[in-house]
Every structure is written in structure tokens, then in C-alpha cells.
Scaffold this motif. Structure first.
Motif, PDB file in Angstrom:
ATOM      1  N   PHE A  57     -12.862 -56.275 -26.766  1.00 32.15           N
ATOM      2  CA  PHE A  57     -13.490 -56.913 -27.923  1.00 32.15           C
ATOM      3  C   PHE A  57     -12.454 -57.680 -28.741  1.00 32.15           C
ATOM      4  O   PHE A  57     -12.677 -58.830 -29.125  1.00 32.15           O
ATOM      5  CB  PHE A  57     -14.197 -55.882 -28.819  1.00 32.15           C
ATOM      6  N   VAL A  58     -11.326 -57.040 -29.017  1.00 31.61           N
ATOM      7  CA  VAL A  58     -10.274 -57.687 -29.804  1.00 31.61           C
ATOM      8  C   VAL A  58      -9.814 -58.969 -29.122  1.00 31.61           C
ATOM      9  O   VAL A  58      -9.689 -60.019 -29.760  1.00 31.61           O
ATOM     10  CB  VAL A  58      -9.085 -56.720 -30.039  1.00 31.61           C
ATOM     11  N   GLN A  59      -9.585 -58.911 -27.826  1.00 31.32           N
ATOM     12  CA  GLN A  59      -9.095 -60.074 -27.086  1.00 31.32           C
ATOM     13  C   GLN A  59     -10.098 -61.227 -27.094  1.00 31.32           C
ATOM     14  O   GLN A  59      -9.701 -62.393 -27.054  1.00 31.32           O
ATOM     15  CB  GLN A  59      -8.744 -59.692 -25.643  1.00 31.32           C
ATOM     16  N   LYS A  67     -12.860 -58.165 -38.069  1.00 32.27           N
ATOM     17  CA  LYS A  67     -12.246 -58.211 -36.736  1.00 32.27           C
ATOM     18  C   LYS A  67     -10.768 -57.834 -36.793  1.00 32.27           C
ATOM     19  O   LYS A  67     -10.265 -57.128 -35.908  1.00 32.27           O
ATOM     20  CB  LYS A  67     -12.421 -59.596 -36.126  1.00 32.27           C
ATOM     21  N   ILE A  68     -10.071 -58.273 -37.803  1.00 26.00           N
ATOM     22  CA  ILE A  68      -8.663 -57.926 -37.998  1.00 26.00           C
ATOM     23  C   ILE A  68      -8.509 -56.413 -38.133  1.00 26.00           C
ATOM     24  O   ILE A  68      -7.631 -55.804 -37.514  1.00 26.00           O
ATOM     25  CB  ILE A  68      -8.089 -58.667 -39.225  1.00 26.00           C
ATOM     26  N   GLY A 118      -7.140 -51.016 -36.017  1.00 20.20           N
ATOM     27  CA  GLY A 118      -7.560 -49.686 -35.568  1.00 20.20           C
ATOM     28  C   GLY A 118      -7.333 -49.481 -34.086  1.00 20.20           C
ATOM     29  O   GLY A 118      -6.900 -48.407 -33.653  1.00 20.20           O
ATOM     30  N   THR A 119      -7.588 -50.513 -33.302  1.00 21.97           N
ATOM     31  CA  THR A 119      -7.431 -50.411 -31.850  1.00 21.97           C
ATOM     32  C   THR A 119      -5.977 -50.176 -31.465  1.00 21.97           C
ATOM     33  O   THR A 119      -5.681 -49.277 -30.665  1.00 21.97           O
ATOM     34  CB  THR A 119      -7.994 -51.669 -31.163  1.00 21.97           C
ATOM     35  N   ILE A 120      -5.051 -50.942 -32.023  1.00 25.01           N
ATOM     36  CA  ILE A 120      -3.646 -50.723 -31.669  1.00 25.01           C
ATOM     37  C   ILE A 120      -3.179 -49.371 -32.193  1.00 25.01           C
ATOM     38  O   ILE A 120      -2.349 -48.704 -31.563  1.00 25.01           O
ATOM     39  CB  ILE A 120      -2.720 -51.881 -32.133  1.00 25.01           C
ATOM     40  N   HIS A 161      -0.983 -60.776 -31.762  1.00 25.58           N
ATOM     41  CA  HIS A 161       0.389 -60.321 -31.500  1.00 25.58           C
ATOM     42  C   HIS A 161       0.998 -59.701 -32.755  1.00 25.58           C
ATOM     43  O   HIS A 161       1.651 -58.657 -32.683  1.00 25.58           O
ATOM     44  CB  HIS A 161       1.259 -61.476 -31.015  1.00 25.58           C
ATOM     45  N   LEU A 162       0.816 -60.351 -33.881  1.00 23.64           N
ATOM     46  CA  LEU A 162       1.361 -59.853 -35.136  1.00 23.64           C
ATOM     47  C   LEU A 162       0.824 -58.453 -35.426  1.00 23.64           C
ATOM     48  O   LEU A 162       1.594 -57.541 -35.750  1.00 23.64           O
ATOM     49  CB  LEU A 162       0.993 -60.822 -36.262  1.00 23.64           C
ATOM     50  N   ILE A 163      -0.486 -58.265 -35.298  1.00 22.22           N
ATOM     51  CA  ILE A 163      -1.114 -56.969 -35.562  1.00 22.22           C
ATOM     52  C   ILE A 163      -0.545 -55.898 -34.637  1.00 22.22           C
ATOM     53  O   ILE A 163      -0.132 -54.820 -35.078  1.00 22.22           O
ATOM     54  CB  ILE A 163      -2.645 -57.071 -35.393  1.00 22.22           C
ATOM     55  N   LYS A 164      -0.512 -56.201 -33.348  1.00 24.21           N
ATOM     56  CA  LYS A 164      -0.067 -55.204 -32.371  1.00 24.21           C
ATOM     57  C   LYS A 164       1.403 -54.853 -32.548  1.00 24.21           C
ATOM     58  O   LYS A 164       1.775 -53.678 -32.497  1.00 24.21           O
ATOM     59  CB  LYS A 164      -0.318 -55.713 -30.961  1.00 24.21           C
ATOM     60  N   LEU A 165       2.234 -55.854 -32.746  1.00 26.80           N
ATOM     61  CA  LEU A 165       3.654 -55.593 -32.862  1.00 26.80           C
ATOM     62  C   LEU A 165       3.977 -54.860 -34.160  1.00 26.80           C
ATOM     63  O   LEU A 165       4.707 -53.863 -34.161  1.00 26.80           O
ATOM     64  CB  LEU A 165       4.443 -56.899 -32.748  1.00 26.80           C
TER      65      LEU A 165
END
Length: 153
Positions: free
Chosen positions: A24-26, A122-123, A128-130, A36-40
Motif C-alpha cells: 500500500f505504501v509503495q 498516507k504518511i 507505522g509500517t516501517i 525513503h526519508l520516512i523509512k530511513l
């Protein structure tokens, strides 16, 4: 540090559920640099070496600069991030450490100045997902691969 067990194999149903969130995020329409910013950033906060390694490599592969990647841990001190990225970084920090921060109005207002309610939702799902991935990887001690050392030219 040794891996505790392979959570992918231990509960394929759990893994599939998290993968569905990731898909969903992708496909959410968020800009790649924001994902990338969120995950990192969340992975840095959570101390997830497996995820930091992965997301640094993915960010680099997608063309983000070494400086943009390398200064993520000290983003408040660097002008390399634009206003939207800074608002997003503040929100990632607040939501990832929500027990301490309570998602303060200041972080929300900064985010709201740059993103729609749909984007903010969505952000936050992406954050939450990462955080789920980080908790699995850190909790069960997932090991990142070791790159071969570069040879001197």
C-alpha cells in the motif's frame, strides 16, 4: 549479536500482513524521496541496522545524494532538507517516538502546512509500517548483509 529466529518463516501470515501494508505504501502516490526519508529516519531512530543498511542502499539507488542520506541523523542541523522534508522529518520523529512526544501540535502544524489530509494519513501509515518492520528486525535481531570491502584504486 545473533539472530533470534526467522520471523518470516515463524508466521507467514504475519509477514504477509505487513507486506500488504508495505505494498500500500509503495502504491500510495507518495513521492519516492518521502518514502525513503520516512523509512530511513524511523530506522535510525529505532536503531535498526538491518533497515538502515537497506534504506541507505535503496535511497542511493534511486538517486538521492550521499549528503542527503548521510545527514539524516542530524537533519535539524543541516540546510540540505527543504521545508517539506523538514516538516516530514519532524512528523516521523514525533510519531516514531509517540510515547514520549505525544505527536505535538507543533509537528502536526508543520506537516499540515505542506501536505493534504489524505497525504498526512498516507504518511502516517508509512511511518507505522516501517516501525512494524523495525520492531520485527530489532526484536528478533535480523542481521544485515556484510558488503565486500572496496578495493583501493
Amino acid at each position: 549479536m545473533q539472530p533470534r529466529f526467522n520471523f518470516f518463516k515463524a508466521s507467514p501470515e504475519s509477514y504477509k500482513a505487513v507486506v500488504a501494508l508495505e505494498e500500500f505504501v509503495q502504491k500510495s502516490g507518495l513521492e519516492r524521496r518521502f518514502i525513503h526519508l520516512i523509512k530511513l529516519r524511523a530506522s535510525i531512530i529505532n536503531g535498526c541496522a538491518f533497515c538502515v543498511d537497506m534504506h541507505v542502499k535503496e535511497s542511493r539507488h534511486d538517486g538521492l545524494s550521499e549528503q542527503w542520506i548521510n545527514l539524516m541523523s542530524v537533519w535539524r542541523e543541516s540546510p540540505v532538507y527543504d521545508a517539506r522534508e523538514r516538516a516530514l522529518l519532524g512528523w516521523v520523529d514525533a510519531v516514531t517516538d509517540i510515547a514520549r512526544t505525544g505527536a505535538p501540535d507543533e509537528a502536526y502544524e508543520a506537516l499540515k502546512a505542506h501536505f493534504s489530509e489524505e497525504e498526512m494519513t498516507k504518511i502516517t501509515v508509512a511511518i507505522g509500517t516501517i516501525n512494524i518492520w523495525n520492531r520485527l528486525a530489532v526484536g528478533f535481531r535480523s542481521q544485515h548483509p556484510i558488503d565486500k570491502p572496496a578495493k583501493a584504486a
